[in-house]
Design a protein around this motif. Sequence first.
Motif, mmCIF file in Angstrom:
data_model
loop_
_atom_site.group_PDB
_atom_site.id
_atom_site.type_symbol
_atom_site.label_atom_id
_atom_site.label_comp_id
_atom_site.label_asym_id
_atom_site.label_seq_id
_atom_site.Cartn_x
_atom_site.Cartn_y
_atom_site.Cartn_z
ATOM 1 N N ILE A 109 0.815 -1.372 0.069
ATOM 2 C CA ILE A 109 0.143 0.067 -0.091
ATOM 3 C C ILE A 109 0.974 1.211 -0.129
ATOM 4 N N LEU A 110 0.657 2.112 -0.857
ATOM 5 C CA LEU A 110 1.524 3.185 -1.339
ATOM 6 C C LEU A 110 0.974 4.435 -0.531
ATOM 7 N N THR A 111 1.691 5.478 -0.241
ATOM 8 C CA THR A 111 1.292 6.953 0.031
ATOM 9 C C THR A 111 1.120 7.739 -1.094
ATOM 10 N N GLU A 112 0.339 8.343 -1.397
ATOM 11 C CA GLU A 112 0.209 9.425 -2.416
ATOM 12 C C GLU A 112 1.405 10.327 -2.603
ATOM 13 N N GLY A 113 1.877 10.738 -3.688
ATOM 14 C CA GLY A 113 2.880 11.858 -3.842
ATOM 15 C C GLY A 113 4.311 10.998 -4.076
ATOM 16 N N HIS A 114 3.998 9.828 -4.280
ATOM 17 C CA HIS A 114 5.264 9.031 -4.608
ATOM 18 C C HIS A 114 4.895 8.070 -5.894
ATOM 19 N N ARG A 115 5.831 8.164 -6.890
ATOM 20 C CA ARG A 115 5.597 7.378 -8.047
ATOM 21 C C ARG A 115 5.498 5.996 -7.947
ATOM 22 N N ALA A 116 4.347 5.572 -8.212
ATOM 23 C CA ALA A 116 4.124 3.875 -8.011
ATOM 24 C C ALA A 116 5.289 3.181 -8.693
ATOM 25 N N LEU A 117 5.583 3.351 -9.817
ATOM 26 C CA LEU A 117 6.655 2.506 -10.600
ATOM 27 C C LEU A 117 7.943 2.509 -9.775
ATOM 28 N N ASP A 118 8.527 3.924 -9.233
ATOM 29 C CA ASP A 118 9.566 3.902 -8.795
ATOM 30 C C ASP A 118 9.545 3.358 -7.269
ATOM 31 N N THR A 119 8.568 3.568 -6.372
ATOM 32 C CA THR A 119 8.373 2.942 -5.356
ATOM 33 C C THR A 119 8.398 1.255 -5.265
ATOM 34 N N ALA A 120 7.724 0.906 -6.434
ATOM 35 C CA ALA A 120 7.882 -0.544 -6.566
ATOM 36 C C ALA A 120 9.091 -0.975 -6.957
ATOM 37 N N ARG A 121 9.979 -0.216 -7.775
ATOM 38 C CA ARG A 121 11.096 -0.956 -8.031
ATOM 39 C C ARG A 121 11.791 -0.849 -6.761
ATOM 40 N N ASN A 122 11.884 0.232 -5.951
ATOM 41 C CA ASN A 122 12.691 0.086 -4.795
ATOM 42 C C ASN A 122 12.379 -0.875 -3.708
ATOM 43 N N ARG B 198 -3.213 -0.551 -3.519
ATOM 44 C CA ARG B 198 -3.930 0.700 -3.246
ATOM 45 C C ARG B 198 -2.809 1.838 -3.246
ATOM 46 N N ILE B 199 -3.455 3.019 -3.383
ATOM 47 C CA ILE B 199 -2.696 4.257 -2.791
ATOM 48 C C ILE B 199 -3.553 5.163 -1.792
ATOM 49 N N VAL B 200 -2.771 5.538 -0.567
ATOM 50 C CA VAL B 200 -3.740 6.048 0.405
ATOM 51 C C VAL B 200 -3.107 7.451 0.284
ATOM 52 N N ALA B 201 -3.996 8.400 1.201
ATOM 53 C CA ALA B 201 -3.532 9.855 1.535
ATOM 54 C C ALA B 201 -2.559 9.805 2.449
#
Length: 125
Positions: free
Chosen positions: A74-87, A117-120
């Motif tokens: 689950i990611l926080t908004e404001g971060h690129r999902a692709l970059d975060t997933a790669r990290n 999902r992406i959360v606030a």
Amino acid sequence: MAATSTPPPLGIAAEAALAVPGVAGLQPRLAHRLAAAALPRRPGTTAARTPPEAGVRTDRAPDGSGWHVEVRCILTEGHRALDTARNVHDQVQAAVVSHLAAHGATEAVTVTVTVTRIVARHHTV
């Protein structure tokens, strides 16, 4: 220890994933969520918190050549999902490989990261 008796611990993978900026939490798999929902609750008690390891699954490769690790983030908004997933992928793979090497196992590790999902930013998981 033999390589086959040293499974990559879920906790190592979960800690590595949660340390990545932009990861708000790990999403438990449906089976874990259903099992938790079926547990009886006493009136006046709070629901048990789901451990982060519930968002990680590890399996031996079908041909026995190594491990497969699945992480549901689950990611926080404001971060690129692709970059975060790669990290997350890179951090989890490095942590599991390091753990296996510390136990004398030099096996291949594949990692799959799913963003559920992406959360606030102010949302708690």
